[in-house]
Design an enzyme around this catalytic site. Structure first.
Site, PDB file in Angstrom:
ATOM      1  N   ASP A   1       0.871  -1.189   0.082  1.00  0.00           N
ATOM      2  CA  ASP A   1      -0.020  -0.093   0.186  1.00  0.00           C
ATOM      3  C   ASP A   1       0.991   1.405  -0.069  1.00  0.00           C
ATOM      4  O   ASP A   1       2.132   1.173   0.357  1.00  0.00           O
ATOM      5  CB  ASP A   1      -0.843  -0.261   1.099  1.00  0.00           C
ATOM      6  CG  ASP A   1      -1.856   1.121   1.366  1.00  0.00           C
ATOM      7  OD1 ASP A   1      -2.419   1.495   0.236  1.00  0.00           O
ATOM      8  OD2 ASP A   1      -2.011   1.766   2.417  1.00  0.00           O
ATOM      9  N   ARG A   2       0.432   2.344  -0.524  1.00  0.00           N
ATOM     10  CA  ARG A   2       1.147   3.404  -0.473  1.00  0.00           C
ATOM     11  C   ARG A   2       1.218   4.430   0.655  1.00  0.00           C
ATOM     12  O   ARG A   2       2.097   4.528   1.764  1.00  0.00           O
ATOM     13  CB  ARG A   2       0.824   4.516  -1.630  1.00  0.00           C
ATOM     14  CG  ARG A   2       1.853   5.491  -2.005  1.00  0.00           C
ATOM     15  CD  ARG A   2       1.505   6.413  -3.023  1.00  0.00           C
ATOM     16  NE  ARG A   2       0.590   7.544  -2.425  1.00  0.00           N
ATOM     17  CZ  ARG A   2      -0.161   8.426  -3.135  1.00  0.00           C
ATOM     18  NH1 ARG A   2       0.119   8.728  -4.420  1.00  0.00           N
ATOM     19  NH2 ARG A   2      -0.688   9.376  -2.259  1.00  0.00           N
ATOM     20  N   ASP A   3       0.174   5.141   1.069  1.00  0.00           N
ATOM     21  CA  ASP A   3      -0.059   6.033   2.206  1.00  0.00           C
ATOM     22  C   ASP A   3      -0.210   5.399   3.442  1.00  0.00           C
ATOM     23  O   ASP A   3      -0.883   4.439   3.692  1.00  0.00           O
ATOM     24  CB  ASP A   3      -1.345   7.013   1.904  1.00  0.00           C
ATOM     25  CG  ASP A   3      -1.402   7.626   0.471  1.00  0.00           C
ATOM     26  OD1 ASP A   3      -0.382   8.089   0.410  1.00  0.00           O
ATOM     27  OD2 ASP A   3      -2.621   8.062   0.171  1.00  0.00           O
TER      28      ASP A   3
ATOM     29  N   THR B   1      -2.664   0.996  -4.528  1.00  0.00           N
ATOM     30  CA  THR B   1      -3.248   1.856  -3.638  1.00  0.00           C
ATOM     31  C   THR B   1      -4.496   2.552  -4.113  1.00  0.00           C
ATOM     32  O   THR B   1      -4.784   2.773  -5.431  1.00  0.00           O
ATOM     33  CB  THR B   1      -2.064   2.947  -3.746  1.00  0.00           C
ATOM     34  OG1 THR B   1      -2.606   4.182  -2.863  1.00  0.00           O
ATOM     35  CG2 THR B   1      -1.638   3.705  -4.991  1.00  0.00           C
TER      36      THR B   1
ATOM     37  N   GLN C   1      -6.922   5.404  -4.590  1.00  0.00           N
ATOM     38  CA  GLN C   1      -6.856   7.121  -4.694  1.00  0.00           C
ATOM     39  C   GLN C   1      -8.146   7.564  -5.163  1.00  0.00           C
ATOM     40  O   GLN C   1      -8.207   8.188  -6.191  1.00  0.00           O
ATOM     41  CB  GLN C   1      -5.692   7.442  -5.833  1.00  0.00           C
ATOM     42  CG  GLN C   1      -4.185   6.822  -5.406  1.00  0.00           C
ATOM     43  CD  GLN C   1      -3.747   7.729  -4.075  1.00  0.00           C
ATOM     44  OE1 GLN C   1      -3.823   8.851  -3.830  1.00  0.00           O
ATOM     45  NE2 GLN C   1      -3.014   6.770  -3.308  1.00  0.00           N
TER      46      GLN C   1
ATOM     47  N   ARG D   1     -11.122  -1.345  -6.243  1.00  0.00           N
ATOM     48  CA  ARG D   1     -10.793  -0.618  -4.967  1.00  0.00           C
ATOM     49  C   ARG D   1     -10.726  -1.685  -3.772  1.00  0.00           C
ATOM     50  O   ARG D   1     -11.818  -2.524  -3.503  1.00  0.00           O
ATOM     51  CB  ARG D   1     -12.009   0.327  -4.490  1.00  0.00           C
ATOM     52  CG  ARG D   1     -11.611   1.117  -3.308  1.00  0.00           C
ATOM     53  CD  ARG D   1     -12.756   2.211  -2.987  1.00  0.00           C
ATOM     54  NE  ARG D   1     -12.315   2.995  -1.892  1.00  0.00           N
ATOM     55  CZ  ARG D   1     -11.595   3.854  -1.999  1.00  0.00           C
ATOM     56  NH1 ARG D   1     -10.984   4.461  -3.080  1.00  0.00           N
ATOM     57  NH2 ARG D   1     -11.206   4.524  -0.795  1.00  0.00           N
ATOM     58  N   LYS D   2      -9.635  -1.675  -2.935  1.00  0.00           N
ATOM     59  CA  LYS D   2      -9.523  -2.490  -1.873  1.00  0.00           C
ATOM     60  C   LYS D   2     -10.593  -1.992  -0.850  1.00  0.00           C
ATOM     61  O   LYS D   2     -10.710  -0.994  -0.753  1.00  0.00           O
ATOM     62  CB  LYS D   2      -8.151  -2.263  -1.078  1.00  0.00           C
ATOM     63  CG  LYS D   2      -7.000  -2.647  -2.036  1.00  0.00           C
ATOM     64  CD  LYS D   2      -5.514  -2.120  -1.530  1.00  0.00           C
ATOM     65  CE  LYS D   2      -5.126  -0.896  -1.373  1.00  0.00           C
ATOM     66  NZ  LYS D   2      -4.025  -0.471  -0.752  1.00  0.00           N
TER      67      LYS D   2
ATOM     68  N   ASP E   1      -1.398  -0.963   5.657  1.00  0.00           N
ATOM     69  CA  ASP E   1      -1.960  -0.304   7.235  1.00  0.00           C
ATOM     70  C   ASP E   1      -3.420  -0.037   7.370  1.00  0.00           C
ATOM     71  O   ASP E   1      -3.837   0.680   8.253  1.00  0.00           O
ATOM     72  CB  ASP E   1      -1.084   1.208   7.093  1.00  0.00           C
ATOM     73  CG  ASP E   1      -1.805   2.276   6.454  1.00  0.00           C
ATOM     74  OD1 ASP E   1      -2.419   1.919   5.316  1.00  0.00           O
ATOM     75  OD2 ASP E   1      -1.549   3.399   6.720  1.00  0.00           O
TER      76      ASP E   1
END
Length: 178
Positions: free
Chosen positions: A8-10, A54, A56, A104-105, A130
């Site tokens: 994941d990114r953020d 990710t 977004q 979308r996750k 996270d």
């Protein structure tokens, strides 16, 4: 078949909802979390691919254009490369949070699509995130999962940051070979 780590990114790679930055809408708002470059570099040594997957939703909500997101991801990839850390591809879901799309996750389409494209053995791969939606997406795709935070009952492991998650993953694949 090849192995991969999906990140994941953020909140895993970069800061989000901190004193410095609320959301990342421009490249200059992307601040790497401590140890990220080193963690990705170590994963590159053991895995064929490291991907970013990710959500977004800011695009679907009109807070950002896809062109801006591409600039952020290009910046992220270049800055990591400077430290010897490689991200092979970034997949993102641009849809609104309640769009009910397949990508979308907690849905797993981004992981499954990358898996098919790169011929990844998902059972020998890992999803690191996270949020519970990251872990759910990894489980649906058939990967092992690592939660960045304090606790997640679905995750195979829980670590405080990506650096420790990478260390756990590397130990885990070494134990698999025994």
């Amino acid at each position: 078949m090849k192995r991969a780590v999906f990140l994941d990114r953020d909140g895993v790679i970069n800061e989000v909802l901190t004193d410095r930055v609320k959301f990342v809408n421009e490249p200059n708002q992307l601040y790497f979390l401590p140890g990220v470059e080193e963690a990705i570099k170590s994963l590159n040594e053991y895995f064929d691919y490291v991907f970013v997957v990710t959500n977004q939703g800011g695009i679907g909500l009109g807070y950002m254009k896809e062109k801006q997101l591409h600039k952020i991801h290009d910046y992220m990839i270049v800055e990591l490369e400077k430290k010897g850390a490689t991200i092979h591809e970034v997949a993102y879901c641009p849809h609104k949070p309640k769009a009910r799309c397949a990508c979308r996750k907690p849905n797993s389409k981004m992981i499954l699509d990358l898996g098919e494209k790169y011929k990844i053995d998902l059972e020998k791969s890992y999803m690191v995130g996270d949020t519970d939606t990251d872990i759910q997406a990894g489980k649906k795709a058939g990967t092992r999962t690592v939660y960045i935070g304090e606790s997640d009952p679905l995750a195979d492991a829980v670590c405080p940051n990506l650096k420790e998650a990478a260390q756990w993953i590397i130990r885990d694949i070494k134990n698999d070979k025994k």
